[in-house]
Design a protein around this motif. Structure first.
Motif, PDB file in Angstrom:
ATOM      1  N   ASP A  75     -21.034 -22.038  20.085  1.00 53.54           N
ATOM      2  CA  ASP A  75     -19.984 -22.950  20.534  1.00 53.54           C
ATOM      3  C   ASP A  75     -20.545 -24.170  21.265  1.00 53.54           C
ATOM      4  O   ASP A  75     -19.862 -25.190  21.376  1.00 53.54           O
ATOM      5  CB  ASP A  75     -19.005 -22.218  21.467  1.00 53.54           C
ATOM      6  CG  ASP A  75     -18.192 -21.170  20.739  1.00 53.54           C
ATOM      7  OD1 ASP A  75     -18.018 -21.292  19.506  1.00 53.54           O
ATOM      8  OD2 ASP A  75     -17.736 -20.216  21.407  1.00 53.54           O
ATOM      9  N   HIS A  76     -21.763 -24.066  21.765  1.00 48.73           N
ATOM     10  CA  HIS A  76     -22.350 -25.145  22.572  1.00 48.73           C
ATOM     11  C   HIS A  76     -23.831 -25.329  22.240  1.00 48.73           C
ATOM     12  O   HIS A  76     -24.672 -25.324  23.136  1.00 48.73           O
ATOM     13  CB  HIS A  76     -22.186 -24.842  24.064  1.00 48.73           C
ATOM     14  CG  HIS A  76     -20.782 -24.554  24.465  1.00 48.73           C
ATOM     15  ND1 HIS A  76     -19.811 -25.532  24.535  1.00 48.73           N
ATOM     16  CD2 HIS A  76     -20.169 -23.391  24.772  1.00 48.73           C
ATOM     17  CE1 HIS A  76     -18.665 -24.981  24.891  1.00 48.73           C
ATOM     18  NE2 HIS A  76     -18.849 -23.681  25.031  1.00 48.73           N
ATOM     19  N   HIS A  78     -27.149 -27.120  21.628  1.00 48.93           N
ATOM     20  CA  HIS A  78     -27.783 -28.404  21.903  1.00 48.93           C
ATOM     21  C   HIS A  78     -28.305 -29.022  20.598  1.00 48.93           C
ATOM     22  O   HIS A  78     -28.277 -30.244  20.435  1.00 48.93           O
ATOM     23  CB  HIS A  78     -28.929 -28.226  22.893  1.00 48.93           C
ATOM     24  CG  HIS A  78     -28.493 -27.949  24.300  1.00 48.93           C
ATOM     25  ND1 HIS A  78     -27.435 -27.138  24.632  1.00 48.93           N
ATOM     26  CD2 HIS A  78     -28.987 -28.389  25.473  1.00 48.93           C
ATOM     27  CE1 HIS A  78     -27.304 -27.073  25.936  1.00 48.93           C
ATOM     28  NE2 HIS A  78     -28.234 -27.835  26.477  1.00 48.93           N
ATOM     29  N   ALA A  80     -26.928 -28.790  17.718  1.00 47.40           N
ATOM     30  CA  ALA A  80     -25.776 -29.383  17.033  1.00 47.40           C
ATOM     31  C   ALA A  80     -25.426 -30.727  17.665  1.00 47.40           C
ATOM     32  O   ALA A  80     -25.080 -31.677  16.959  1.00 47.40           O
ATOM     33  CB  ALA A  80     -24.586 -28.433  17.085  1.00 47.40           C
ATOM     34  N   ASP A  81     -25.540 -30.794  18.999  1.00 52.33           N
ATOM     35  CA  ASP A  81     -25.271 -32.065  19.691  1.00 52.33           C
ATOM     36  C   ASP A  81     -26.211 -33.165  19.203  1.00 52.33           C
ATOM     37  O   ASP A  81     -25.850 -34.332  19.194  1.00 52.33           O
ATOM     38  CB  ASP A  81     -25.434 -31.903  21.206  1.00 52.33           C
ATOM     39  CG  ASP A  81     -24.394 -30.979  21.815  1.00 52.33           C
ATOM     40  OD1 ASP A  81     -23.357 -30.730  21.169  1.00 52.33           O
ATOM     41  OD2 ASP A  81     -24.640 -30.507  22.947  1.00 52.33           O
ATOM     42  N   LYS A  82     -27.410 -32.784  18.797  1.00 51.91           N
ATOM     43  CA  LYS A  82     -28.401 -33.744  18.300  1.00 51.91           C
ATOM     44  C   LYS A  82     -28.256 -33.982  16.796  1.00 51.91           C
ATOM     45  O   LYS A  82     -29.016 -34.736  16.202  1.00 51.91           O
ATOM     46  CB  LYS A  82     -29.821 -33.238  18.582  1.00 51.91           C
ATOM     47  CG  LYS A  82     -30.113 -32.925  20.016  1.00 51.91           C
ATOM     48  CD  LYS A  82     -30.393 -34.175  20.792  1.00 51.91           C
ATOM     49  CE  LYS A  82     -30.794 -33.817  22.220  1.00 51.91           C
ATOM     50  NZ  LYS A  82     -30.584 -34.912  23.125  1.00 51.91           N
ATOM     51  N   GLY A  83     -27.309 -33.286  16.155  1.00 53.90           N
ATOM     52  CA  GLY A  83     -27.090 -33.447  14.724  1.00 53.90           C
ATOM     53  C   GLY A  83     -28.096 -32.700  13.859  1.00 53.90           C
ATOM     54  O   GLY A  83     -28.251 -32.998  12.680  1.00 53.90           O
ATOM     55  N   GLU A 114     -33.611 -23.909  19.973  1.00 46.40           N
ATOM     56  CA  GLU A 114     -32.462 -24.049  20.867  1.00 46.40           C
ATOM     57  C   GLU A 114     -32.843 -23.629  22.283  1.00 46.40           C
ATOM     58  O   GLU A 114     -32.509 -24.314  23.260  1.00 46.40           O
ATOM     59  CB  GLU A 114     -31.284 -23.212  20.367  1.00 46.40           C
ATOM     60  CG  GLU A 114     -30.055 -23.241  21.246  1.00 46.40           C
ATOM     61  CD  GLU A 114     -29.333 -24.584  21.270  1.00 46.40           C
ATOM     62  OE1 GLU A 114     -28.567 -24.813  22.222  1.00 46.40           O
ATOM     63  OE2 GLU A 114     -29.523 -25.409  20.355  1.00 46.40           O
ATOM     64  N   ARG A 118     -32.911 -26.125  25.545  1.00 40.54           N
ATOM     65  CA  ARG A 118     -32.140 -25.827  26.760  1.00 40.54           C
ATOM     66  C   ARG A 118     -33.033 -25.801  27.998  1.00 40.54           C
ATOM     67  O   ARG A 118     -32.552 -25.972  29.113  1.00 40.54           O
ATOM     68  CB  ARG A 118     -31.419 -24.493  26.616  1.00 40.54           C
ATOM     69  CG  ARG A 118     -30.236 -24.579  25.679  1.00 40.54           C
ATOM     70  CD  ARG A 118     -29.693 -23.211  25.322  1.00 40.54           C
ATOM     71  NE  ARG A 118     -28.566 -23.356  24.440  1.00 40.54           N
ATOM     72  CZ  ARG A 118     -27.301 -23.130  24.797  1.00 40.54           C
ATOM     73  NH1 ARG A 118     -27.021 -22.720  26.008  1.00 40.54           N
ATOM     74  NH2 ARG A 118     -26.341 -23.314  23.927  1.00 40.54           N
ATOM     75  N   THR A 122     -32.725 -32.203  31.855  1.00 34.36           N
ATOM     76  CA  THR A 122     -31.874 -33.283  31.351  1.00 34.36           C
ATOM     77  C   THR A 122     -31.505 -34.281  32.441  1.00 34.36           C
ATOM     78  O   THR A 122     -30.851 -35.267  32.167  1.00 34.36           O
ATOM     79  CB  THR A 122     -30.577 -32.719  30.746  1.00 34.36           C
ATOM     80  OG1 THR A 122     -29.920 -31.946  31.743  1.00 34.36           O
ATOM     81  CG2 THR A 122     -30.862 -31.877  29.529  1.00 34.36           C
TER      82      THR A 122
END
Length: 134
Positions: A75-76, A78, A80-83, A114, A118, A122
């Motif tokens: 669901d979260h 990282h 995926a956030d970067k494509g 992943e 994480r 950041t």
């Protein structure tokens, strides 16, 4: 940072390629030329093994035991956030059937990436990671 990669040294590669195929592919021993080179360094009971260890039972058990946590992780992501990962496809891969352990190798590598992502701080991203200029 020092980096050591003896298996890609030119002399090591040349030596490995000079070994006849028949001498590299014995049925009764795992990687016979490497075992011969490591004799006296690695214990004999390890050098004499006939196959590589296989741990898919542990991988299957881990997927079953942690499937809810892994589904929540999707669901979260990282990545995926970067494509880099499709979270729905990754979730299907994690929770789907695996007829053989080879289908789990990409999952393991993706989870490792992943986990690493994480662990990267950041709060103060480097210019290279944030797209900024030096």
């Amino acid at each position: 940072m020092a980096w050591h990669a003896p298996f890609v040294d030119d002399r090591v590669v040349e030596a490995a390629l000079s070994i006849r195929l028949l001498d590299r592919a014995e049925i009764t021993q795992y990687k016979p030329p490497l075992a011969a080179a490591m004799r006296g360094i690695v214990p004999d009971h390890i050098l004499g093994r006939p196959t590589k260890a296989e741990f898919s039972a542990e991988a299957y058990a881990g997927l079953r035991r942690h499937k809810h946590h892994l589904a929540e992780l999707c669901d979260h992501l990282h990545l995926a956030d970067k494509g880099l990962v499709d979270p729905d496809a990754f979730r299907a891969g994690l929770l789907g059937l695996h007829p053989g352990s080879l289908t789990m190798i990409p999952l393991d590598a993706t989870l490792a990436c992943e986990s690493w992502l994480r662990s990267v701080p950041t709060t103060d991203p480097s210019p290279a990671l944030s797209g900024g200029h030096r």
